[in-house]
Design an enzyme around this catalytic site. Structure first.
Site, PDB file in Angstrom:
ATOM      1  N   GLU A 197       3.782 -16.099  13.650  1.00 34.26           N
ATOM      2  CA  GLU A 197       4.553 -16.680  14.775  1.00 34.26           C
ATOM      3  C   GLU A 197       4.974 -16.155  16.072  1.00 34.26           C
ATOM      4  OE1 GLU A 197       8.467 -18.259  13.179  1.00 34.26           O
ATOM      5  OE2 GLU A 197       7.446 -20.001  12.313  1.00 34.26           O
ATOM      6  N   GLU A 210       2.775 -22.807   7.331  1.00 32.53           N
ATOM      7  CA  GLU A 210       4.075 -22.914   7.016  1.00 32.53           C
ATOM      8  C   GLU A 210       4.478 -24.299   7.066  1.00 32.53           C
ATOM      9  OE1 GLU A 210       7.202 -20.147   8.361  1.00 32.53           O
ATOM     10  OE2 GLU A 210       5.566 -18.603   8.307  1.00 32.53           O
TER      11      GLU A 210
HETATM   12  C1  BG6 Z   1       9.411 -19.159   9.987  1.00 33.11           C
HETATM   13  C2  BG6 Z   1       9.240 -17.732   9.432  1.00 33.11           C
HETATM   14  O1  BG6 Z   1       9.927 -18.992  11.113  1.00 33.11           O
HETATM   15  O2  BG6 Z   1      10.329 -19.870   9.136  1.00 33.11           O
HETATM   16  C3  BG6 Z   1       9.308 -17.528   8.122  1.00 33.11           C
HETATM   17  O3  BG6 Z   1       7.783 -17.271   9.777  1.00 33.11           O
HETATM   18  C4  BG6 Z   1      10.779 -18.253   7.790  1.00 33.11           C
HETATM   19  O4  BG6 Z   1       9.373 -15.952   7.713  1.00 33.11           O
HETATM   20  C5  BG6 Z   1      10.757 -19.675   7.879  1.00 33.11           C
HETATM   21  O5  BG6 Z   1      11.325 -18.023   6.507  1.00 33.11           O
HETATM   22  C6  BG6 Z   1      11.852 -20.560   7.471  1.00 33.11           C
HETATM   23  O6  BG6 Z   1      13.071 -20.399   8.143  1.00 33.11           O
HETATM   24  P1  BG6 Z   1      14.387 -19.752   7.408  1.00 33.11           P
HETATM   25  O7  BG6 Z   1      15.092 -19.305   8.332  1.00 33.11           O
HETATM   26  O8  BG6 Z   1      14.830 -20.821   6.510  1.00 33.11           O
HETATM   27  O9  BG6 Z   1      13.843 -18.653   6.400  1.00 33.11           O
END
Ligand code: BG6
Length: 478
Positions: free
Chosen positions: A176, A377
């Protein structure tokens, strides 16, 4: 309707600092993620440079993947994973960032992880930097604002590219990377700490430093791609964008224009630099307006042009709505929230749920970049209940992922070249925004709470069995 391609990469994703733990084991140095305390939806995480006994630092033990990797990879294999997106902890390989030699013990850990993946024919997709920067890069070099860090990173990346040249095909230089458009990422991505910063989510900001740090990261990525192609011409390098899909809250032309501008700025800038080799006109113009002066020599411009990536990856959790008018109802979200969208439901952490937005995003980015696309993701953070018999019933997670996969399939039918889907946090892990464990994403439940209690025992959730069927049917069973 078109099917997913035969060799579609079904899998899951994690990052080292959110799963590994063992934060000082086998020579690892402190990472920037090791100094951030646990928080919650309402309590911001604190950045604590001094070790303070009153705080719990969740990344330090995380879910102890370091000692459970065999068991975890066996579970991924049982689900039928074709790929596993993981990251390497920079501080495990270069504990001080600038060590003369890499830490052999750290490399041996990843040798073992890759051997285990190979045993089950699981393709590794490797993020080189995902929130795990040696703390010394911050304390000694002031982070990515310092051009020396470019070569320190390239040296670290080259060690990996060389050692794993016959094992890893898919590389992602930075997670990201466009998070650097937000002050929130100054520490976690930029390894910089502006004076007066206390809270992880409310960092003091120097936009000129932040955007120059980002510029240096993109130069480092391009140099890594150039070096990598000399090591193995079959390597694939992907950009990784936190795609915040935006909608105008009303059809007022001002709202439509606002969304277009934000999309160009926040979503397209890094992808354009990393896929097309140059900054888009709109962003350069914006930078000039806000007084950002990029230090970018002619030689560095040529490096950006040469070291472009060949596949596009992104994270997608939700969409946001924006307006030039005032609306009181707000939502939360990955990196940023927006105005409540009356057509969408939200998660317990107030992230809007928008599967159609994923199809919209796939069409939009494929049209712009015309290269293979991987979703690296996607997932939903929820509170799960472990039943006495060891089961976890998570129909909400199945619904969320099912609805998103359905939209992916439609995007494939629209003609998008989609090559993989990595469900985020395929095993429960530490949340980045809140540091919580109770915000769970996994198909696998890990017995660990927000105070650091728990046995680390793993349990299969209902979604585990469901995802296994999805993969076995190449996405036709949903
Ligand atoms: C993304 C990241 O921004 O979101 C992850 O690459 C992160 O590392 C994921 O865990 C979800 O966000 P959060 O705050 O729920 O962990």
């Amino acid at each position: 309707m078109k099917e997913f391609c035969k060799d579609f990469l079904w899998g899951g994703a994690t990052s080292a600092n959110q799963v590994e733990g063992a934060y000082l084991e086998d020579g690892k140095g402190l990472s920037v993620s090791d100094i951030v305390t646990v928080g919650s939806h309402t309590q911001p995480r604190i950045i604590s440079l001094e070790q303070d006994e009153q705080y719990y630092y969740p990344s330090r033990e995380a879910v102890d993947f370091y000692h459970h990797y065999k068991e975890d990879i066996a579970l991924f294999a049982e689900m039928g994973f074709k790929a596993y997106r993981m990251s390497i902890s920079w501080a495990r390989i270069f504990p001080n960032g600038d060590d003369e030699q890499p830490n052999e013990e750290g490399l041996k850990f990843y040798d073992k992880v890759f051997a285990e993946l190979k045993k089950y024919d699981i393709e590794p997709v490797v993020t080189i930097s995902h929130g795990d920067i040696p703390l010394a890069i911050m304390s000694k070099y002031n982070g990515w604002i310092n051009k020396d860090v470019i070569d320190l990173y390239v040296r670290y990346a080259s060690v990996l590219l060389e050692r794993y040249k016959d094992i890893v095909r898919y590389w992602i230089p930075f997670n990201e990377i466009n998070d650097m458009f937000f002050p929130l990422s100054t520490l976690g991505q930029g390894a910089m700490l502006e004076k007066g910063t206390k809270y992880f989510t409310e960092q003091k900001d120097d936009p000129n430093a932040r955007f120059n740090a980002l510029n240096n990261m993109m130069i480092a990525s391009a140099k890594t791609v150039i070096a990598g192609r000399k090591i193995n011409e079959n390597f694939h390098f992907g950009t990784m964008i936190c795609h915040i899909t935006r909608y105008p809250r009303t059809c007022h032309p001002d709202d439509v224009l606002l969304v277009l501008k934000h999309d160009l700025y926040y979503n397209n800038t890094c992808a354009d630099v990393m896929m097309k080799g140059e900054y888009p006109f709109y962003t350069l113009n914006e930078f000039a307006k806000i007084g950002v002066e990029l230090s970018l020599s002619a030689e560095e411009k040529a490096i950006l042009k040469e070291g472009t990536c060949d596949y596009y990856t992104f994270s997608y959790y939700q969409s946001i709505s924006e307006s030039t008018q005032k609306f009181d109802d707000q939502t939360s979200g990955n990196i940023m929230g927006g105005i409540k969208n009356p057509y969408l439901k939200e998660t317990e952490w107030n992230w809007p749920i928008d599967p159609v937005g994923l199809r919209y995003t796939l069409l939009k980015v494929y049209d712009r970049y015309r290269c293979p696309i991987m979703i690296t993701e996607n997932g939903i953070g929820c509170v799960d209940k472990l039943e006495e018999d060891g089961s976890v019933h998570d129909p909400y997670r199945i619904d969320y992922i099912k609805d998103h996969i359905q939209e992916m399939r439609k995007a494939v039918d629209d003609g998008v070249d989609l090559i993989g889907y990595m469900a985020w946090g395929c095993i429960d892990l530490v949340s980045v925004s809140t540091g919580e464990m109770r915000k769970r994403y996994g198909f696998i439940y890990v017995d660990r709470d927000d105070e650091g209690n728990g046995s680390f025992k793993r349990y299969k959730k209902d979604s585990f069995y469901w995802y296994k069927k999805v993969i076995a049917s190449n996405g036709s069973y949903l």
